[in-house]
Every structure is written in C-alpha cells, then in structure tokens.
Design an enzyme around this catalytic site. Sequence first.
Site, PDB file in Angstrom:
ATOM      1  N   ARG A 523      39.491  40.434  20.771  1.00 46.98           N
ATOM      2  CA  ARG A 523      40.021  41.696  20.275  1.00 46.98           C
ATOM      3  C   ARG A 523      40.499  41.578  18.832  1.00 46.98           C
ATOM      4  O   ARG A 523      41.255  40.674  18.487  1.00 46.98           O
ATOM      5  CB  ARG A 523      41.165  42.174  21.155  1.00 46.98           C
ATOM      6  N   HIS A 702      49.911  48.614  32.797  1.00 42.07           N
ATOM      7  CA  HIS A 702      48.897  47.669  32.312  1.00 42.07           C
ATOM      8  C   HIS A 702      47.879  47.309  33.376  1.00 42.07           C
ATOM      9  O   HIS A 702      46.933  46.583  33.110  1.00 42.07           O
ATOM     10  CB  HIS A 702      49.562  46.406  31.776  1.00 42.07           C
TER      11      HIS A 702
END
Length: 762
Positions: A523, A702
């Site tokens: 990422r 999450h």
Amino acid sequence: MLTNNLGYPRVGAQRELKKACEQYWAGKVSQHELFQVKSQLLKQNWLTQQAAGIDLIPSNDFSFYDQVLDMSLTVGNIPARYSPVLTQNKGNSELDLYFAMARGYQKDGLDVKAMEMTKWFDTNYHYIVPEFLPNQTFSLFSTKVFADFEESKQVLGHASKPVLLGPVSYLLLGKEKEAGFHRIELLQNLLPVYIQLLNQLRERGAVWVQFDEPFLAMDLTENEKKAYEYAYREIKRQCAGIKTLVATYFEGLHDNAALAATLPVCALHLDLVRAPQQLDQVLPLLSKKKSLSLGVVDGRNIWKNDYNQSLELLQQAIDQLGEERVMIAPSCSLLHVPFDLDLETKLSPEIKNWLAFAKQKLQEVGDLQRILHGDEALLLQNQQAAALRKQSALIHKPAVKARTAAITEQDAQRHSSFASRQQKQYEEFQLPLFPTTTIGSFPQTADIRQLRARLKKGELTQAQYEQEIERATEEVIRWQESLHLDVLVHGEFERNDMVEYFGELLEGFAFTQNGWVQSYGSRCVKPPVIYGDVSRPEAMTVRWSTYAQSLTSKLVKGMLTGPVTILQWSFVRDDQPRSETTLQIALAIRDEVVSLEESGIRIIQIDEPAIREGLPLRRAHWQAYLDWAIKAFRVSASGVKDETQIHTHMCYSEFNDIIASIADMDADVITMETSRSQMELLEAFADFAYPNEIGPGVYDIHSPRVPSVEEMVSLLEKAATLLPARNLWVNPDCGLKTRKWPETEESLKNMVQAARIVREKI
Ligand code: MET
C-alpha cells in the site's frame, strides 16, 4: 570525504513492486517472476545511486513487505503458529511463510492472522511488530542479506553496504508476548546471529555494514543504554575487520550523545535536518578516529536542499575532523519520499523548481561534495532557486499571514462554558439519551469510485457527476432514516480521501501524479504538498451538507477534516514552523464551520484522527506540540454560537497520557475507537472526570464481522458505569468507507437496537 546513502525507495517509480506482489498473492505470477521484478528494481536503484556518485550504496534495504519483518526472518524469529505454513504445504517457500506473517494465511486448512503492524516512529510507514518470548533463542534463518549483497556486487562491480536493523532497535521495536521479562534481556541470545551475519558478510567481501539504531535518538532507560554499550562492544570484539556505521535518525541524540559518540564503531550517522544543533554537541564528544555521516539532505520531505545551510554544517565538521572523517548523506532512508521528480509533468514549473524527490536528493548529496571540491556554479544555481522560492507570489499571501498573526485568545474559545452549551444544545436538539450516529463515510463501492474516474476521463460532465453523487446521498439519507439513526451523515461520497478532498479545494496545496510513498506492504499513499499560505477561496462542503439536510427533518452532521490531520498527512512547508501552517489551515476550516452554521447545519464534526500520531518522539517536546495542535483545533471550532454542536473524531487512540489535552480541545462530543479494547480507554476518561460528551465506538469497523446486539449492550452498560449516561453517544469505531453494504446494514441495525435496550434499562 565519502558520500553515503542509508536506503532507497523500493516500490519502483510506477509502483512495479506493488503490482508484482499483488499478482503473486493472487496466484497470477510465479515466485520466479516476482524475483525478476525485484532484480530489475534493485538494478535500477543501484545504478541510479552509482551514477549520482554515491560511495556507500546500501543493499538489503529492499524488502518485499517490510524491513523489520525481514530482520525477524533473518534471525529466525518466527512465531510458532506460522510453522505449519511450511510443514502443511511442502510447496510453500520461505517467501510464502514471510507473506503469511505479514498478511495472514487462510489455505491448506490453516487460518492464521497476520502479525501486528504499527507505525514506524513518526512516519506513515508501518512495520510488522516482532514478538518475543522469555529466554527465546535465535538462529540464522533467511539468508536474503547475503543474496542481495552478492547481487549488488554483480551490478555495481564492488561491495555495497549491507543495511541491518541494529540489534537493540530490533528488540525495542518488538513486544513481549508473555509477562515477566523485558525483551532487551534477549540481547545476549540475539547477538550471536548478528556476529555470524557480519563475519559471513566480511568473508563475502563487505567492507562497511550499516546498523540502523533509531532508538539511540529516543528516550532510553539505563538498561537500554547499557544494552547499546554491550552490543557494539561485542560486535567489535568478535567481528574484526568490518567497518560498522551506526545510523540514528528522526531525532537528535540529546542525553544519549556521549553514549553514541563513544560507541566502539567506525562511523556514526546524525540526522542534521531534524536536529542540526546536535552537531555542536557531538563533535567534542566523538571518540578518536570515528567518522561522522552528516544527514543534511532531508529524507522526510520533498524540498530542495538549502546548500548554504548544509555546507555550513559540513564545513564545521571538516574543520574539526578533517575531510576523511566526514561523510555526506541524506538525513534518513529515502524510503519516505517519492521516487523521481522528473516523472512529474503536470506540476507548475515554478513549484517543481523548489522540489527534490529521492533521485534528486542523491544528486544533491553528490553536488554538496562537488561544491566542497570547488564547483561554484552548482552553489549559485541552488541559491537562485532558493531566492525565487523565498519571494514567490505563489507562496506568500500577506492577508493570510496577517490573519494568523491577529488570532486572539478569544478566537480559540467558545462563547460559553461546556455546561451551558450542553444545556442549550439539549433544548435545541431534543435527542434521546444514548443518541445514535455514525462517523461520516459509508461504503465507497466500485461504482462510486468509477464516477470519479469517469469524470476525470471526461466521460461524465461535472453536472452528471454531481447528479450521481446527489442520488447516492439521497439514498443514504433515506436508508439512515429507515434504520432510525438519530443524527445522520451525508456519506462523503464526493470525497476520494479525507485530506486530498480538502487539499484540492484549498489554496497553497499541490498534487503529484507519481509521488507514491510506501505506507505498508504493497500500500502506497500520495501525500499532497503544502507549498504556500493556505486559504479557502470558497466553501468546500456546504453544497453537500445542505443538500443532505434539505432531504430530511433529522439532524445531519457537517463533516470536515481538522487542521492537524491535514498537516500530518501532507508534505509540509519547511520555510515556516509547522504550527504556523496548521493555524492557517485552522482558519480555513473555521471559515467552513461558520459557513455550514450559516447554511443551517447545526452539528459539525471536525475529524482529528492524527492528533496522537503527531506527538514528537521525545517526551520533552510533547507539551509544545500539544499547545499549538490543540489551539489550532480550537481555532477551527470556535467561530460558532453555543447552540451549534461541535464533534471531533479520533482513532488509533492511546490517549491515556494526553487526556488533559484531549479535554482541552473542548469539543462538545468526541467519538473514538474503543471497542477493541473493551472500553478500557474510557476508564482513563472516567479517572480524569472528563466533562464533555463521548461516543465510545461500540464496534470495530476494520473487519466485516457483524457485532451482536448483546455485546454492544454490554459495552454500553460498561460505559454507563464509568461516565454519566447523559454524556454518552452510540456509534461505530470509525468511518464505514471500507466496509460493504450488507454488513454495514446488519451492524447498524443491531447498534440502534442496542441503544434502545440500554435507554430502557438505565
Ligand atoms: N469522517 C471520516 C470517515 O468517516 C473519519 C475518518 S477518520 C480516519 O471516514
């Protein structure tokens, strides 16, 4: 005088590594192909550094996921739960084990979660946290460091400088998994592996080895200081003939200066961008013969180096030590800056002339050496660019500067005390006890993201795009009504990202096309560049908030990102203090808050998830930061009347040690992440007798897991034992942007139900 580089970005100019890794994870390319991409990237990086004239070129700074995880594999620190990845499936390689630790593993009848990940000091890079057990032993497992060293020799034609995370920092970065010991006690068991590594590297022809020891620049206990002395004494004793360089960065050495300056190593690296004054402190302490690597080129920001300033520091060191004991270097690994400015074709040429990315920074290191050897023209060019930047009309807006200079105490102060605001807001809103709400965003599904892509490509007109966003907003308002939430949000469908969205609408921000920086694993993020005085040419969110409010008789919260978070998640100016830039942003947000109020929005949330992560690395500097950060928030929030309710939102919240400052923000309502810690955090708020309203997140956003009504009821009951019921709100942990619709609906239905039950019980 040598030139030295600590580390280079590894994801590739076009994020080649990201793409290759993701394809490997998806089973679309082989391990061999993945290694080919790695070799290609390494070769380019090494040759770029060689071409720039860098003498000490790093190897082993490359990583498929994270350099701390690499070290865990190197020293064989592999938690037992991952062993089956190799034993259960004989086809799995060391690399598969490595990725299993980084990302979790759900195959072959196994189901192991990923290891914990956390932020690397005060950067936005995340590392995988090593785990330690009492009396744990270590042994050389992965030999990647040798493989990379051999590969670098092939490419460069000479030895590179292998980079190892130093033994003390490696231990300190980790966590004990059992009580009753401190991980630093494992040093004795760990050192033999380092010694083995070094001796083998020397046999393979290594001359220099770099140990990254960022903890040398942090607050240390006496035991930790002793560990440093012990570790490097042993290394010197048992590894004759290898030159050791200990690298510190992100802070100054302060009280550890004498310790660092006398460690039995060949060279010490200092971050002179973060802490230039430490040079004065270290020079007289430095043990005889030791070299200093001076980190004068900023590895954390994207501005061109100020050669005058760097030359002054370099000259000071040369005068005392002689050229042969001085190295020129970037302040830290270049991992934290984008790859290559030359790839930016859309930046205004004026702004581009102020910037340097990794490749340009290497050039700067080389330039500084050339100037010291007499190349005056390079200095002149640099001075010209600096002079142009100083005077640029793009940067300096006298009206903005005058406005921050004129900020008064009163500007950072709501009209009345919280108690009297709370009373007025009760009367205004008539909300039930335990009002339910969400944090702002709702699922950003592929079709929403595609709308933006199509707008960019010109396949949609602005009007068509806005119509589609309105449609999504209307749908989500109706949907929230049907769930009987008390305070609604507009859903943030018009936002790509909570910082970029505002950056694009504010003056003083620039955006790159390829300015990717690794955040974790594959990422990457592309932080905006704040280059000039910040102002708000026109309203940024009023259109969407008022549209949403016009659809319903329920209250709709306005939704803004706070000044500290906008600062933290951008590259920021180096020509004025961070506090000044933050105040400028705070005034822009304040104007937006006032505009929202004027347009009939009665509850406004100013998100500050990054307040905690902005804390300086040394405790002695905390208060100064908190003073200006909290003030900036208050300036942004205080332009409204008592009846307007200001919310803030925070996540990653370890607030125990800064709770007084959180209270000092004086938000009417704070929502935050607490569900994973079973409301533990609330105890700190209770001990503090926190006076304002709080929405402790009742479920973790999450994961896709749907929380049950019962578990949320019990969390709320626990909260109500700690804080007055009338101060409590009910909401998820954070925004729902990354979730899917079905689980979001189930979860929120349960949440509303839980609030109902608790209202009746209390
Ligand atoms: N309002 C934002 C959202 O809901 C807050 C995010 S904090 C990381 O997405």
